[in-house]
Write a protein that holds these residues in place. Sequence first.
Motif, PDB file in Angstrom:
ATOM      1  N   ALA A  37       0.806  -1.226   0.000  1.00 61.31           N
ATOM      2  CA  ALA A  37       0.000   0.000   0.000  1.00 61.31           C
ATOM      3  C   ALA A  37       0.839   1.276   0.000  1.00 61.31           C
ATOM      4  CB  ALA A  37      -0.931   0.012   1.209  1.00 61.31           C
ATOM      5  N   LEU A  38       2.155   1.159   0.191  1.00 57.57           N
ATOM      6  CA  LEU A  38       3.001   2.344   0.218  1.00 57.57           C
ATOM      7  C   LEU A  38       2.881   3.112  -1.098  1.00 57.57           C
ATOM      8  CD1 LEU A  38       6.283   1.058   1.914  1.00 57.57           C
ATOM      9  CD2 LEU A  38       4.426   2.367   2.939  1.00 57.57           C
ATOM     10  N   GLY A  39       2.759   4.418  -1.005  1.00 54.62           N
ATOM     11  CA  GLY A  39       2.605   5.244  -2.194  1.00 54.62           C
ATOM     12  C   GLY A  39       1.172   5.484  -2.598  1.00 54.62           C
ATOM     13  N   THR A  40       0.231   4.837  -1.904  1.00 54.34           N
ATOM     14  CA  THR A  40      -1.181   5.048  -2.194  1.00 54.34           C
ATOM     15  C   THR A  40      -1.765   6.035  -1.177  1.00 54.34           C
ATOM     16  OG1 THR A  40      -1.988   3.264  -0.747  1.00 54.34           O
ATOM     17  CG2 THR A  40      -1.316   2.663  -2.999  1.00 54.34           C
ATOM     18  N   PRO A  41      -2.917   6.643  -1.495  1.00 52.29           N
ATOM     19  CA  PRO A  41      -3.537   7.567  -0.536  1.00 52.29           C
ATOM     20  C   PRO A  41      -3.851   6.917   0.811  1.00 52.29           C
ATOM     21  CG  PRO A  41      -4.486   7.868  -2.709  1.00 52.29           C
ATOM     22  CD  PRO A  41      -3.600   6.669  -2.800  1.00 52.29           C
ATOM     23  N   GLN A  42      -4.109   5.608   0.826  1.00 54.08           N
ATOM     24  CA  GLN A  42      -4.447   4.918   2.070  1.00 54.08           C
ATOM     25  C   GLN A  42      -3.270   4.898   3.055  1.00 54.08           C
ATOM     26  OE1 GLN A  42      -5.120   3.619  -1.058  1.00 54.08           O
ATOM     27  NE2 GLN A  42      -7.253   4.330  -0.896  1.00 54.08           N
ATOM     28  N   ALA A  43      -2.060   5.068   2.538  1.00 53.10           N
ATOM     29  CA  ALA A  43      -0.872   5.011   3.393  1.00 53.10           C
ATOM     30  C   ALA A  43      -0.485   6.371   3.966  1.00 53.10           C
ATOM     31  CB  ALA A  43       0.304   4.435   2.594  1.00 53.10           C
ATOM     32  N   ARG A  44      -1.128   7.424   3.494  1.00 52.05           N
ATOM     33  CA  ARG A  44      -0.696   8.774   3.876  1.00 52.05           C
ATOM     34  C   ARG A  44      -1.132   9.172   5.285  1.00 52.05           C
ATOM     35  NH1 ARG A  44      -3.259  11.855  -1.297  1.00 52.05           N
ATOM     36  NH2 ARG A  44      -1.897  11.037  -2.945  1.00 52.05           N
ATOM     37  N   SER A  45      -0.253   9.884   5.951  1.00 49.05           N
ATOM     38  CA  SER A  45      -0.652  10.589   7.162  1.00 49.05           C
ATOM     39  C   SER A  45      -1.566  11.747   6.770  1.00 49.05           C
ATOM     40  CB  SER A  45       0.581  11.137   7.885  1.00 49.05           C
ATOM     41  OG  SER A  45       0.225  12.134   8.819  1.00 49.05           O
ATOM     42  N   LEU A  46      -2.499  12.077   7.630  1.00 46.89           N
ATOM     43  CA  LEU A  46      -3.426  13.173   7.352  1.00 46.89           C
ATOM     44  C   LEU A  46      -2.779  14.547   7.515  1.00 46.89           C
ATOM     45  CD1 LEU A  46      -6.544  11.654   9.130  1.00 46.89           C
ATOM     46  CD2 LEU A  46      -6.118  11.786   6.669  1.00 46.89           C
ATOM     47  N   ILE A  47      -1.522  14.570   8.019  1.00 50.96           N
ATOM     48  CA  ILE A  47      -0.819  15.846   8.151  1.00 50.96           C
ATOM     49  C   ILE A  47       0.418  15.919   7.261  1.00 50.96           C
ATOM     50  CG2 ILE A  47      -1.666  16.364  10.473  1.00 50.96           C
ATOM     51  CD1 ILE A  47       1.050  15.312  11.534  1.00 50.96           C
ATOM     52  N   CYS A  48       0.523  15.000   6.296  1.00 47.67           N
ATOM     53  CA  CYS A  48       1.643  15.101   5.342  1.00 47.67           C
ATOM     54  C   CYS A  48       1.376  16.279   4.393  1.00 47.67           C
ATOM     55  CB  CYS A  48       1.823  13.795   4.573  1.00 47.67           C
ATOM     56  SG  CYS A  48       0.504  13.414   3.396  1.00 47.67           S
ATOM     57  N   LYS A  49       2.396  16.688   3.669  1.00 47.80           N
ATOM     58  CA  LYS A  49       2.291  17.877   2.818  1.00 47.80           C
ATOM     59  C   LYS A  49       1.145  17.792   1.818  1.00 47.80           C
ATOM     60  CE  LYS A  49       7.074  19.633   2.757  1.00 47.80           C
ATOM     61  NZ  LYS A  49       7.748  18.681   3.667  1.00 47.80           N
ATOM     62  N   VAL A  50       1.021  16.665   1.132  1.00 47.33           N
ATOM     63  CA  VAL A  50       0.025  16.576   0.070  1.00 47.33           C
ATOM     64  C   VAL A  50      -1.395  16.620   0.649  1.00 47.33           C
ATOM     65  CG1 VAL A  50      -0.055  14.030  -0.059  1.00 47.33           C
ATOM     66  CG2 VAL A  50      -0.578  15.408  -2.088  1.00 47.33           C
ATOM     67  N   GLU A  51      -1.617  16.026   1.824  1.00 52.54           N
ATOM     68  CA  GLU A  51      -2.948  16.066   2.437  1.00 52.54           C
ATOM     69  C   GLU A  51      -3.301  17.478   2.890  1.00 52.54           C
ATOM     70  OE1 GLU A  51      -5.399  13.889   2.813  1.00 52.54           O
ATOM     71  OE2 GLU A  51      -4.374  12.289   1.725  1.00 52.54           O
ATOM     72  N   LEU A  52      -2.346  18.185   3.497  1.00 53.15           N
ATOM     73  CA  LEU A  52      -2.606  19.569   3.897  1.00 53.15           C
ATOM     74  C   LEU A  52      -2.824  20.459   2.671  1.00 53.15           C
ATOM     75  CD1 LEU A  52      -0.083  20.063   6.859  1.00 53.15           C
ATOM     76  CD2 LEU A  52      -2.541  19.607   6.973  1.00 53.15           C
ATOM     77  N   PHE A  53      -2.102  20.174   1.594  1.00 53.91           N
ATOM     78  CA  PHE A  53      -2.268  20.925   0.346  1.00 53.91           C
ATOM     79  C   PHE A  53      -3.674  20.735  -0.213  1.00 53.91           C
ATOM     80  CE2 PHE A  53      -1.124  21.040  -4.406  1.00 53.91           C
ATOM     81  CZ  PHE A  53      -1.367  22.410  -4.493  1.00 53.91           C
ATOM     82  N   HIS A  54      -4.152  19.493  -0.234  1.00 53.61           N
ATOM     83  CA  HIS A  54      -5.489  19.219  -0.754  1.00 53.61           C
ATOM     84  C   HIS A  54      -6.567  19.863   0.124  1.00 53.61           C
ATOM     85  CE1 HIS A  54      -4.029  15.450  -3.167  1.00 53.61           C
ATOM     86  NE2 HIS A  54      -3.601  16.591  -3.669  1.00 53.61           N
ATOM     87  N   SER A  55      -6.321  19.915   1.437  1.00 53.95           N
ATOM     88  CA  SER A  55      -7.268  20.602   2.325  1.00 53.95           C
ATOM     89  C   SER A  55      -7.313  22.093   2.014  1.00 53.95           C
ATOM     90  CB  SER A  55      -6.868  20.384   3.786  1.00 53.95           C
ATOM     91  OG  SER A  55      -6.962  19.027   4.144  1.00 53.95           O
TER      92      SER A  55
END
Length: 466
Positions: free
Chosen positions: A387-405
């Motif tokens: 699952a590494l590299g998929t959205p399911q593996a991301r922390s909710l405070i990583c750069k890309v998640e904060l960017f999408h928010s």
Amino acid sequence: MWSPDEIASLCYNHFNKLPKRGKPESGREWTLLAAVIQITDCPEQKTVQKQVVSLGTGTKCIGRSAMSMKGDVLNDSHAEVIARRGSVRYLTEQLLKAVRGQSSDVFCAGSEKGKWRLKAGVSFLFFTSQTPCGDASIFPMSGSEAQPCEPVKETTQNEESEPRGLKRPADQETRQKTKHPKINTSDKQPSCRSSGDTEDKAEAENKSCSERSEAEPLDLHRTGAKSVPDGPKDLLQPGLLYHHTGLLRVKPGRGEPTLSLSCSDKLARWCILGFQGALLMHYLQEALYFSAVLVGKSPYSHPALRRALHTRCSHVKDLPSGFSFHDPELLQSSLEFPHNHTHTKSKHTHSQGRISPCGAAISWCAVSQQPLDVTANGYKQGVTKKALGTPQARSLICKVELFHSFLKVVAATEDSELPETLRGKDWKTYWDYKQAAGSYQLAWTQLRLQAFPQWPRGPRQLLLFQ
């Protein structure tokens, strides 16, 4: 209004109420805690509300080779950084509410079109259970003190051991043999300053420590953070000559250098740029600053913390509108975090094996959905390799998640209400949006030029994700 012990107790109690997942194993693992606390003064009700809006634990960083160009890995999982990133997640949701015309606990309309500011009576505190790693951690020990972390053996012919740093363990560099002049330590003597102490009392304590040092050989509390590659180096001599003070430092990784600056350096940066980051500055009339920085019971020096957060950057000037040097009140609590290294060691039994830092990092923030986020090695804890590299593996405070928010805030903003820096633009990448926050970038340039010219620049390709 509030006391340091009240804030520490609030944070520790909040941690205790969280689920067990990600917490250290009693007697075998230790961790550190940090939190952002929102203070809301309501004079009409004669009340002061104190709310933990972000809490983080963690002690780890990933090395350069593990960093991702997708922005989906947490590079730095020290508690202070986790807590700050969680606060950005909270602020982004509060900004989204304001943009949508809903009630926000934080923001109200500013005087500039498309801009927002803090509501009257709202302020933020920063709490950390232990002195931040890096420059704030360097100060003389009292004669009876021991280095608070276990020693680590050096790879020298004599197999001599060297005490680990104050905060996070790291392999020690081999000592140099040449002699150097004694460092003036007058600005970094230890202080047992309580929350109500005056500066005069702190100075009197420092004088007492200085007089004692003439009779007793002193050692320094040490930090595992190394000076930045292009900057001055530590002397690595015995006792008070081990470290230089005032240096920018990078955190140690697991056998590999990192690009993560020490928590002392990041806190100093937030004193100029605010803790909200570049993206939110598109919408904010003024940067957001911590009104106080509080440290839990631990080895601590008020002069060293002041040197790290104030002395190094208080002279920075010519900042753009909305930015200024903010001098937070520096306080210490008498309450110790029950899961720190000292408490863990006291509960440790031989059958449990060796004491080690907890591998997980916990993030909790006061958001409406999925407030809890537990990670390990920069990804969600328990994620499979597949699952590494998929959205399911991301922390909710990583750069890309904060960017999408943040992009959700932009999408929810009427075209006529967009801030000028976003109006009529067709930005694509995280880098584009960060660079377009012109006032923030100008303030960052002034900080670099005037205070931190050796602050390393990360590779741009790590910020080109969408």
